[in-house]
Design a protein around this motif. Structure first.
Motif, mmCIF file in Angstrom:
data_model
loop_
_atom_site.group_PDB
_atom_site.id
_atom_site.type_symbol
_atom_site.label_atom_id
_atom_site.label_comp_id
_atom_site.label_asym_id
_atom_site.label_seq_id
_atom_site.Cartn_x
_atom_site.Cartn_y
_atom_site.Cartn_z
ATOM 1 N N ALA A 36 0.879 -1.095 -0.030
ATOM 2 C CA ALA A 36 -0.127 -0.009 -0.030
ATOM 3 C C ALA A 36 0.868 1.532 -0.001
ATOM 4 C CB ALA A 36 -0.999 0.017 1.364
ATOM 5 N N SER A 37 1.920 1.373 0.716
ATOM 6 C CA SER A 37 3.045 2.434 0.615
ATOM 7 C C SER A 37 3.408 2.842 -0.667
ATOM 8 C CB SER A 37 4.335 1.918 1.665
ATOM 9 O OG SER A 37 5.265 1.419 0.887
ATOM 10 N N ARG A 38 3.029 1.953 -1.758
ATOM 11 C CA ARG A 38 3.837 2.277 -3.168
ATOM 12 C C ARG A 38 2.433 2.742 -4.220
ATOM 13 N NH1 ARG A 38 8.929 2.760 -2.657
ATOM 14 N NH2 ARG A 38 9.055 2.900 -4.698
ATOM 15 N N SER A 39 1.212 2.857 -3.440
ATOM 16 C CA SER A 39 -0.026 3.233 -4.136
ATOM 17 C C SER A 39 0.011 2.557 -5.412
ATOM 18 C CB SER A 39 0.036 4.948 -4.185
ATOM 19 O OG SER A 39 -0.007 5.343 -2.974
ATOM 20 N N PRO A 40 -0.126 1.258 -5.519
ATOM 21 C CA PRO A 40 -0.107 0.796 -6.821
ATOM 22 C C PRO A 40 -1.695 0.712 -7.470
ATOM 23 C CG PRO A 40 -0.604 -0.968 -5.295
ATOM 24 C CD PRO A 40 -0.156 0.182 -4.604
ATOM 25 N N HIS A 41 -1.736 0.690 -8.746
ATOM 26 C CA HIS A 41 -3.214 0.495 -9.242
ATOM 27 C C HIS A 41 -4.026 -0.914 -9.101
ATOM 28 C CE1 HIS A 41 -1.196 3.904 -11.576
ATOM 29 N NE2 HIS A 41 -2.177 4.401 -11.834
ATOM 30 N N PHE A 42 -2.944 -1.742 -8.748
ATOM 31 C CA PHE A 42 -3.788 -3.316 -8.634
ATOM 32 C C PHE A 42 -2.444 -4.084 -8.305
ATOM 33 C CE2 PHE A 42 -2.287 -2.899 -13.140
ATOM 34 C CZ PHE A 42 -1.628 -4.078 -13.628
ATOM 35 N N LYS A 72 9.386 -0.971 4.162
ATOM 36 C CA LYS A 72 8.915 -0.026 2.919
ATOM 37 C C LYS A 72 10.135 0.414 2.196
ATOM 38 C CE LYS A 72 4.906 0.913 5.482
ATOM 39 N NZ LYS A 72 3.837 2.031 6.276
ATOM 40 N N LYS A 73 11.254 -0.017 2.173
ATOM 41 C CA LYS A 73 12.334 0.390 1.434
ATOM 42 C C LYS A 73 12.742 -0.405 0.353
ATOM 43 C CE LYS A 73 13.235 3.118 5.079
ATOM 44 N NZ LYS A 73 12.974 4.878 4.900
ATOM 45 N N VAL A 74 13.368 0.160 -0.778
ATOM 46 C CA VAL A 74 13.843 -0.351 -1.858
ATOM 47 C C VAL A 74 15.205 -1.159 -1.432
ATOM 48 C CG1 VAL A 74 14.355 -0.271 -4.426
ATOM 49 C CG2 VAL A 74 12.457 0.834 -3.265
#
Length: 393
Positions: free
Chosen positions: A142-148, A380-382
């Motif tokens: 969710a932290s990346r706000s993906p479309h799906f 939430k880190k890359v």
């Protein structure tokens, strides 16, 4: 008999605890796609047997709502639960919708009919050794706000029998797979061995909850193709859980050949063709996949295959013809969304660029036709990134 206040409070607490546990996952909305994501939404939720369910829906920016017919059927014998399903059709592209289950409100968006310059989605599998691990992965997504999202199997670890685990899985996903603006993240789902009583070489009847919970384009068929945009498609496959590798070859060939000119072409499945655990390349399932599926991936230019199952992060080199080839396919994932990770036995593998025993989800961003793959840990880190510019504008 009179009870003392401390005993009465304890007794009341136990009743409330039991009630909350029993209600977990009930009337929590999940959104999936099996058809056009710009004009349809599947809504799925659980209710107690014979309980009435109130379903209303409408556009998010309008006050008017309407009802529709709800399909209901048993979730699992002895669970006391029923699955409710609605497919909303004829929707407007790139539009927010709200649905009401009783007094609960949920929101989801359709996709644009034409792919925008930038879109992103998240993929992963092997989701829930524990609800907290699962929640950590959902929050990272969710932290990346993906479309799906593309979910690659082994969701609740219910093994075709433990319906209670599905309540935890639904609760954590529905509560936390939500973007900053309050919209749920719809998903597309593949089957894994822990959906099945027996894991491998079985039939749909050994995966009753998976097939009862999720709708599919064809009833009791876990393999299908979905066209997310005019130039982006995903082929979903069953890696020998309820259908054999060989039985899906004609479907796979037809799906890929008719989409060979798509700019972005992906596959989603559970057990990896290029894994590094469980025997690696010597696994019988992996061998069968490389014999029957991978040549079709090569022939029709699959960009990436999202693999799972092995509880580790893995990103392959680009592979074609079972060799490193810059025109080849990326095999990425290996399923460590919410599980205890495994440590590979070797320091390197000829076909692997990067591996790490870290719980993660994978973000795929497409911008200006450049595909960027990022591994995101539970902080939430890359921690890994690969940029594919082969189709860049």
């Amino acid at each position: 008999m009179k009870l003392s206040l401390p005993i009465l409070l304890t007794f009341t607490s136990l009743i409330l605890s039991f009630s909350l546990k029993a209600a977990k996952g009930i009337e929590e909305a999940l959104f999936t796609w099996t058809d056009s994501p710009s004009t349809t939404l599947n809504v799925i939720w659980l209710v107690k047997d014979k309980d009435p369910t109130l379903f209303l829906w409408g556009q998010a920016d309008q006050k008017d709502t309407q009802s529709t017919n709800v399909k209901r059927h048993s979730f699992y014998k002895g669970s006391g639960l029923e699955v409710c399903q609605v497919q909303l059709t004829g929707l407007s592209p790139s539009t927010g919708y709200r649905i009401f289950l009783g007094d609960k409100e949920f929101r989801a968006r359709t996709l644009p009919s034409k792919r925008p310059d930038r879109i992103s989605f998240v993929t992963g599998g092997d989701m829930m050794h524990s609800p907290d691990f699962h929640k950590g992965g959902v929050k990272a997504m969710a932290s990346r706000s993906p479309h799906f999202a593309l979910l690659g199997g082994d969701l609740a670890y219910a093994n075709g029998q433990s319906w209670e685990r599905w309540l935890d899985w639904i609760e954590e996903y529905a509560d936390h797979a939500v973007s900053e603006d309050g919209y749920s993240i719809p998903f597309i789902v593949a089957i894994g061995n822990h959906e099945v009583n027996g894991g491998y070489g079985k039939t749909p009847k050994e995966a009753p909850m998976f097939y009862n919970l999720f709708p599919f384009p064809q009833k009791l068929k876990s393999y299908y193709t979905i066209d997310l945009y005019e130039d982006l498609s995903v082929v979903i496959l069953d890696s020998s859980h309820t259908y054999t590798i060989e039985s899906q070859v004609e479907f796979l060939k037809s799906s890929l050949s008719s989409r060979k000119d798509r700019t972005h072409l992906f596959a989603l499945y559970h057990f990896p063709a290029y894994g590094i655990m469980k025997g690696g390349l010597n696994s019988p399932i992996s061998k069968s996949m490389r014999k029957h599926w991978v040549p079709l991936f090569d022939q029709y230019g699959l960009d990436a295959a999202f693999e799972n199952d092995h509880h580790v992060y893995k990103r392959s080199k680009l592979l074609k013809g079972d060799k490193v080839n810059q025109d080849g396919t990326l095999y990425i994932g290996d399923g460590a969304w919410g599980v205890k990770t495994r440590k590979p036995g070797a320091k390197e593998y000829w076909y692997v660029e990067k591996f790490e025993p870290t719980r993660h989800v994978i973000e795929v961003e497409i911008k200006d036709n450049i595909r960027t793959y990022r591994a995101i840990n539970h902080d939430k880190k890359v921690f890994d990134e690969f940029v594919d510019k082969r189709d860049a504008d």
